[in-house]
Design a protein around this motif. Structure first.
Motif, PDB file in Angstrom:
ATOM      1  N   ARG A   1      45.852  44.127  50.706  1.00 32.74           N
ATOM      2  CA  ARG A   1      45.546  42.958  49.689  1.00 32.74           C
ATOM      3  C   ARG A   1      44.051  43.025  49.330  1.00 32.74           C
ATOM      4  O   ARG A   1      43.747  42.743  48.250  1.00 32.74           O
ATOM      5  N   LEU A   2      43.115  43.219  50.251  1.00 33.51           N
ATOM      6  CA  LEU A   2      41.633  43.195  50.015  1.00 33.51           C
ATOM      7  C   LEU A   2      41.499  44.477  49.171  1.00 33.51           C
ATOM      8  O   LEU A   2      40.532  44.407  48.352  1.00 33.51           O
ATOM      9  N   ILE A   3      41.974  45.516  49.512  1.00 35.81           N
ATOM     10  CA  ILE A   3      41.849  46.855  48.710  1.00 35.81           C
ATOM     11  C   ILE A   3      42.237  46.685  47.062  1.00 35.81           C
ATOM     12  O   ILE A   3      41.594  46.958  46.336  1.00 35.81           O
ATOM     13  N   GLU A   4      43.262  46.028  47.050  1.00 35.89           N
ATOM     14  CA  GLU A   4      43.560  45.596  45.549  1.00 35.89           C
ATOM     15  C   GLU A   4      42.777  44.724  44.898  1.00 35.89           C
ATOM     16  O   GLU A   4      42.320  44.817  43.846  1.00 35.89           O
ATOM     17  N   LEU A   5      42.254  43.593  45.539  1.00 36.97           N
ATOM     18  CA  LEU A   5      41.243  42.520  45.184  1.00 36.97           C
ATOM     19  C   LEU A   5      40.027  43.418  44.592  1.00 36.97           C
ATOM     20  O   LEU A   5      39.259  43.229  43.724  1.00 36.97           O
ATOM     21  N   GLY A   6      39.567  44.231  45.816  1.00 40.78           N
ATOM     22  CA  GLY A   6      38.327  45.125  45.218  1.00 40.78           C
ATOM     23  C   GLY A   6      38.565  45.897  44.066  1.00 40.78           C
ATOM     24  O   GLY A   6      37.539  45.796  43.401  1.00 40.78           O
TER      25      GLY A   6
END
Length: 382
Positions: free
Chosen positions: A372-377
């Protein structure tokens, strides 16, 4: 509506959502956002239980966050929206809760939209250093084996300074292996006193299979003793601007006196990733250690990071490297670098756990929340 029919609806909804996430984890979690005019509501009357982390919204839109419910709170459901929410009655008013945040079972975990199910989380632009998102990023926590990123950095800097080469043979001393218990070894058979390996092989064992003995052996090769190497680790951390950081060993083996934080781990990783040699070991999915003077057969190594293993439920093709860490107090930790379309980001999660989700599936929050963090980034790269 009786419980049997509700379970059918809930199971169908959960499976559809799970299938959508399986097909493409690259869809941002914020994809549930929708303006009120774009959804319809099917009336339903039932009671479901809140999960750990259930978030309440004023509308069927994740930008309208109101509060988080305590786990196992009975919730009166009055409808099901066409864009993935339950319409609910709370405190005399109508609110909305994601269909991934209420359950027919007790003690489950919700998919969160305004936070992450870990003790600390961070995602940063690797090129500019801009922090895209942080949650508890300065909280003092145990790093577990993410400590090995600092150890690798110091070894690589010693190589670049001409102190060692990748082909330098290193004798495994009794002191390097005697101080570590059996569960600190992740090489089979474990390394033995008197065994000779090259710096390259030791870096591989450390970064791929997270072997703690390899850390001690490398520490002695660089600094003469583990204690001297630890002093170098702390001095380097200070130089990098790390705060609330204290290393007590080079492997991250549990020690209540060893601590750092997500932001400091980001600083260490960003510096390490600037070294091409570090990248060589950071992204290895598997490797083989050749036979040595004390081990007649090659040793096969598999990375402890599920994000880099094709076929894993958490595999992410954009991840170019990462380092796991796991311990009772530290929980599940993971530092990751991902790259897509010229965008490179660094993520850090500390204190994750295995969770039984709203639909009964079990997920590792370390991997789930990192994706999820990767996609947010990527979506908010600046």
């Amino acid at each position: 509506m009786n419980l049997k029919n509700l379970k059918k609806i809930f199971t169908k909804t959960a499976l559809s959502l799970a299938l959508a996430l399986t097909i493409s984890f690259t869809v941002p979690m914020a994809s549930l956002q929708a303006e009120a005019a774009y959804y319809s509501v099917t009336p339903i009357s039932a009671v479901l239980l809140s999960c750990n982390g259930t978030e309440v919204f004023a509308d069927a839109d994740t930008t309208t966050f109101v509060k988080t419910l305590a786990v196992n709170t009975p919730v009166q459901v009055t409808g099901q929206t066409s864009n993935g929410f339950w319409q609910v009655s709370l405190d005399g008013g109508i609110y909305y809760i994601s269909q991934q945040a209420l359950s027919v079972a007790a003690n489950t975990t919700a998919v969160r939209f305004t936070s992450y199910d870990v003790n600390a989380a961070l995602v940063a632009n690797a090129a500019s250093g801009k922090i895209i998102y942080s949650q508890g990023a300065n909280d003092k926590l145990e790093p577990a084996s993410t400590t090995k990123i600092m150890t690798a950095l110091l070894v690589i800097e010693a190589i670049e300074a001409g102190q060692l080469t990748l082909d330098t043979p290193v004798l495994t001393s009794a002191t390097a292996v005697a101080s570590l218990p059996s569960d600190a070894s992740h090489v089979e058979p474990r390394l033995q006193a008197g065994e000779i390996l090259t710096v390259d092989q030791l870096l591989t064992a450390m970064m791929v299979s997270s072997d703690c003995q390899a850390c001690n052996i490398l520490a002695e090769a660089v600094a003469g003793s583990v204690s001297n190497f630890v002093a170098l680790m702390n001095a380097r951390a200070t130089q990098l601007g790390c705060v609330n950081t204290n290393f007590t060993n080079p492997s991250g083996y549990p020690d209540k006196n060893m601590y750092t934080n997500a932001y400091s781990l980001y600083l260490i990783t960003a510096n390490a990733y600037a070294h091409p040699l570090f990248k060589q070991y950071f992204g290895m999915a598997s490797a083989v250690l050749p036979a040595t003077n004390m081990c007649a057969a090659p040793r096969a190594l598999v990375n402890t990071d599920a994000l880099v293993i094709p076929g894993s439920a958490y595999y992410n093709p954009y991840v170019v490297g990462g380092k796991t860490g796991t311990a009772n107090r530290a929980g599940q930790c993971l530092v990751t670098v991902a790259s897509r379309e010229g965008k490179t980001i660094i993520t850090v999660v500390l204190g994750g756990k295995n969770r039984t989700m709203y639909d009964g599936t079990v997920k590792s929050s370390r991997y789930y929340e990192t994706n999820r963090l990767i996609e947010l980034g990527f979506a908010n790269y600046w």
